[in-house]
Scaffold this motif. Structure first.
Motif, PDB file in Angstrom:
ATOM      1  N   CYS A  99       0.843  -1.181   0.000  1.00  0.00           N
ATOM      2  CA  CYS A  99       0.000   0.000   0.000  1.00  0.00           C
ATOM      3  C   CYS A  99       0.887   1.244   0.000  1.00  0.00           C
ATOM      4  O   CYS A  99       1.944   1.259   0.650  1.00  0.00           O
ATOM      5  CB  CYS A  99      -0.878  -0.029   1.248  1.00  0.00           C
ATOM      6  N   ASN A 100       0.469   2.261  -0.711  1.00  0.00           N
ATOM      7  CA  ASN A 100       1.214   3.510  -0.793  1.00  0.00           C
ATOM      8  C   ASN A 100       0.261   4.673  -0.611  1.00  0.00           C
ATOM      9  O   ASN A 100      -0.877   4.632  -1.088  1.00  0.00           O
ATOM     10  CB  ASN A 100       1.907   3.606  -2.156  1.00  0.00           C
ATOM     11  N   ALA A 101       0.725   5.712   0.089  1.00  0.00           N
ATOM     12  CA  ALA A 101      -0.113   6.892   0.274  1.00  0.00           C
ATOM     13  C   ALA A 101       0.752   8.142   0.313  1.00  0.00           C
ATOM     14  O   ALA A 101       1.837   8.138   0.897  1.00  0.00           O
ATOM     15  CB  ALA A 101      -0.925   6.777   1.559  1.00  0.00           C
ATOM     16  N   ASP A 102       0.261   9.162  -0.316  1.00  0.00           N
ATOM     17  CA  ASP A 102       0.879  10.482  -0.236  1.00  0.00           C
ATOM     18  C   ASP A 102       0.111  11.263   0.816  1.00  0.00           C
ATOM     19  O   ASP A 102      -1.091  11.500   0.654  1.00  0.00           O
ATOM     20  CB  ASP A 102       0.811  11.169  -1.598  1.00  0.00           C
ATOM     21  N   VAL A 103       0.806  11.663   1.891  1.00  0.00           N
ATOM     22  CA  VAL A 103       0.133  12.222   3.057  1.00  0.00           C
ATOM     23  C   VAL A 103       0.644  13.626   3.361  1.00  0.00           C
ATOM     24  O   VAL A 103       1.862  13.852   3.404  1.00  0.00           O
ATOM     25  CB  VAL A 103       0.355  11.329   4.289  1.00  0.00           C
ATOM     26  N   SER A 104      -0.283  14.541   3.560  1.00  0.00           N
ATOM     27  CA  SER A 104       0.070  15.875   4.027  1.00  0.00           C
ATOM     28  C   SER A 104      -0.187  15.944   5.524  1.00  0.00           C
ATOM     29  O   SER A 104      -1.290  15.651   5.987  1.00  0.00           O
ATOM     30  CB  SER A 104      -0.762  16.939   3.306  1.00  0.00           C
ATOM     31  N   GLY A 105       0.834  16.347   6.264  1.00  0.00           N
ATOM     32  CA  GLY A 105       0.694  16.416   7.708  1.00  0.00           C
ATOM     33  C   GLY A 105       0.164  17.752   8.206  1.00  0.00           C
ATOM     34  O   GLY A 105      -0.208  17.879   9.383  1.00  0.00           O
ATOM     35  N   SER A 106       0.108  18.744   7.311  1.00  0.00           N
ATOM     36  CA  SER A 106      -0.386  20.071   7.681  1.00  0.00           C
ATOM     37  C   SER A 106      -0.918  20.733   6.414  1.00  0.00           C
ATOM     38  O   SER A 106      -0.675  20.246   5.303  1.00  0.00           O
ATOM     39  CB  SER A 106       0.739  20.913   8.285  1.00  0.00           C
ATOM     40  N   PRO A 107      -1.616  21.874   6.556  1.00  0.00           N
ATOM     41  CA  PRO A 107      -2.125  22.564   5.364  1.00  0.00           C
ATOM     42  C   PRO A 107      -1.019  23.027   4.417  1.00  0.00           C
ATOM     43  O   PRO A 107      -1.267  23.283   3.246  1.00  0.00           O
ATOM     44  CB  PRO A 107      -2.872  23.759   5.944  1.00  0.00           C
ATOM     45  N   TYR A 108       0.220  23.164   4.936  1.00  0.00           N
ATOM     46  CA  TYR A 108       1.328  23.689   4.138  1.00  0.00           C
ATOM     47  C   TYR A 108       2.227  22.586   3.594  1.00  0.00           C
ATOM     48  O   TYR A 108       3.250  22.859   2.972  1.00  0.00           O
ATOM     49  CB  TYR A 108       2.156  24.650   4.995  1.00  0.00           C
ATOM     50  N   TYR A 110       3.040  19.685   1.132  1.00  0.00           N
ATOM     51  CA  TYR A 110       2.617  19.203  -0.183  1.00  0.00           C
ATOM     52  C   TYR A 110       2.447  17.699  -0.227  1.00  0.00           C
ATOM     53  O   TYR A 110       1.818  17.167  -1.128  1.00  0.00           O
ATOM     54  CB  TYR A 110       3.619  19.640  -1.249  1.00  0.00           C
ATOM     55  N   GLY A 111       3.041  17.012   0.733  1.00  0.00           N
ATOM     56  CA  GLY A 111       2.843  15.570   0.781  1.00  0.00           C
ATOM     57  C   GLY A 111       4.136  14.790   0.881  1.00  0.00           C
ATOM     58  O   GLY A 111       5.154  15.186   0.319  1.00  0.00           O
ATOM     59  N   THR A 112       4.064  13.697   1.603  1.00  0.00           N
ATOM     60  CA  THR A 112       5.185  12.784   1.784  1.00  0.00           C
ATOM     61  C   THR A 112       4.704  11.379   1.472  1.00  0.00           C
ATOM     62  O   THR A 112       3.582  11.000   1.836  1.00  0.00           O
ATOM     63  CB  THR A 112       5.723  12.836   3.225  1.00  0.00           C
ATOM     64  N   ASP A 113       5.558  10.611   0.818  1.00  0.00           N
ATOM     65  CA  ASP A 113       5.202   9.240   0.427  1.00  0.00           C
ATOM     66  C   ASP A 113       5.421   8.270   1.589  1.00  0.00           C
ATOM     67  O   ASP A 113       6.474   8.295   2.228  1.00  0.00           O
ATOM     68  CB  ASP A 113       6.108   8.816  -0.725  1.00  0.00           C
ATOM     69  N   TYR A 114       4.420   7.428   1.833  1.00  0.00           N
ATOM     70  CA  TYR A 114       4.541   6.386   2.853  1.00  0.00           C
ATOM     71  C   TYR A 114       4.191   5.031   2.246  1.00  0.00           C
ATOM     72  O   TYR A 114       3.374   4.948   1.317  1.00  0.00           O
ATOM     73  CB  TYR A 114       3.611   6.669   4.038  1.00  0.00           C
ATOM     74  N   TRP A 115       4.806   3.989   2.827  1.00  0.00           N
ATOM     75  CA  TRP A 115       4.583   2.626   2.358  1.00  0.00           C
ATOM     76  C   TRP A 115       4.175   1.715   3.508  1.00  0.00           C
ATOM     77  O   TRP A 115       4.692   1.835   4.611  1.00  0.00           O
ATOM     78  CB  TRP A 115       5.857   2.067   1.721  1.00  0.00           C
ATOM     79  N   GLY A 116       3.282   0.792   3.212  1.00  0.00           N
ATOM     80  CA  GLY A 116       2.964  -0.256   4.159  1.00  0.00           C
ATOM     81  C   GLY A 116       3.976  -1.379   4.032  1.00  0.00           C
ATOM     82  O   GLY A 116       4.827  -1.379   3.138  1.00  0.00           O
ATOM     83  N   LYS A 117       3.875  -2.377   4.920  1.00  0.00           N
ATOM     84  CA  LYS A 117       4.847  -3.466   4.941  1.00  0.00           C
ATOM     85  C   LYS A 117       4.600  -4.529   3.883  1.00  0.00           C
ATOM     86  O   LYS A 117       5.476  -5.342   3.629  1.00  0.00           O
ATOM     87  CB  LYS A 117       4.880  -4.108   6.321  1.00  0.00           C
TER      88      LYS A 117
END
Length: 125
Positions: A99-108, A110-117
């Motif tokens: 699984c992959n997700a691009d996640v923004s942790g705040s309104p500012y 743009y996003g960080t890529d995360y991966w599941g195991k």
């Protein structure tokens, strides 16, 4: 941010499986989400992706040619979850699915890529 995938397993050719992936942690906004797979001895490849969409419109989707018409990706934004419904499975679908997700942790952000195991899907002939 953590991505927890589930739903893999062993199935006979022609069968179905449904993968789920739940995102948790410091999430302001889940952007695009997707599923990748890595067959034995091969590189990781995109299976399907879905963007965030809106409250009224589902996110647009993309599929690898090899799974079009057989796999369906959906998401439930209220549950921070993405699904992959896999039908008419073939032995060549055997792989570890990530699984992959691009996640923004705040309104500012743009996003960080995360991966599941990853979760193993094995299709027997």
């Amino acid at each position: 941010v953590q991505l927890q995938a589930s739903g893999g397993g062993l199935v006979q050719a022609g069968g179905s499986l449904r993968l789920s992936c739940v995102a948790s942690g410091s999430i302001f906004r889940l952007n695009a989400m997707g599923w990748y797979r890595q067959p034995p001895g091969n590189q990781r490849e995109l299976v399907a992706s879905i963007d965030s969409g809106s409250m009224l419109i589902s996110g647009s989707t993309k599929y690898a040619d090899s799974v079009k018409g057989r796999f369906t990706i959906t998401r439930d934004n209220a549950k921070n979850t993405v699904y992959l419904q896999m039908n008419s499975l073939k032995p060549e679908d055997t792989a570890v699915y990530y699984c992959n997700a691009d996640v923004s942790g705040s309104p500012y952000d743009y996003g960080t890529d995360y991966w599941g195991k990853g979760t193993q899907v094995t299709v027997s002939s």
